[in-house]
Design a protein around this motif. Structure first.
Motif: not given
Length: 68
Positions: A17, A22, A26
């Motif tokens: 990513l 993001a 994650w």
């Protein structure tokens, strides 16, 4: 270079990513705590190991000061 610090570039490589939000999602899903840095989120090798359930030397009785 501190080998215990996992910087934003390494987190991007590990996750695949690129966006900080993001990366944070994650890491949160993996149970990895992050801190905000100038170049993006970062964490430590110990935090990743803990999230994976891997014992660190600090928690290993082999290296405990009371044994020495």
């Amino acid at each position: 270079m501190n080998h215990h610090i996992i910087d934003a570039a390494e987190l991007r490589r590990l996750s695949g990513l690129t966006q900080p939000a993001a990366l944070k999602r994650w890491a949160s899903n993996q149970g990895i705590p992050l801190a905000d840095g100038a170049d993006g989120p970062w964490t430590t090798l110990e935090a990743i190991n803990k999230a994976l359930g891997v014992s660190s030397a600090a928690n290993d009785r082999t290296y405990s000061a009371d044994i020495v």
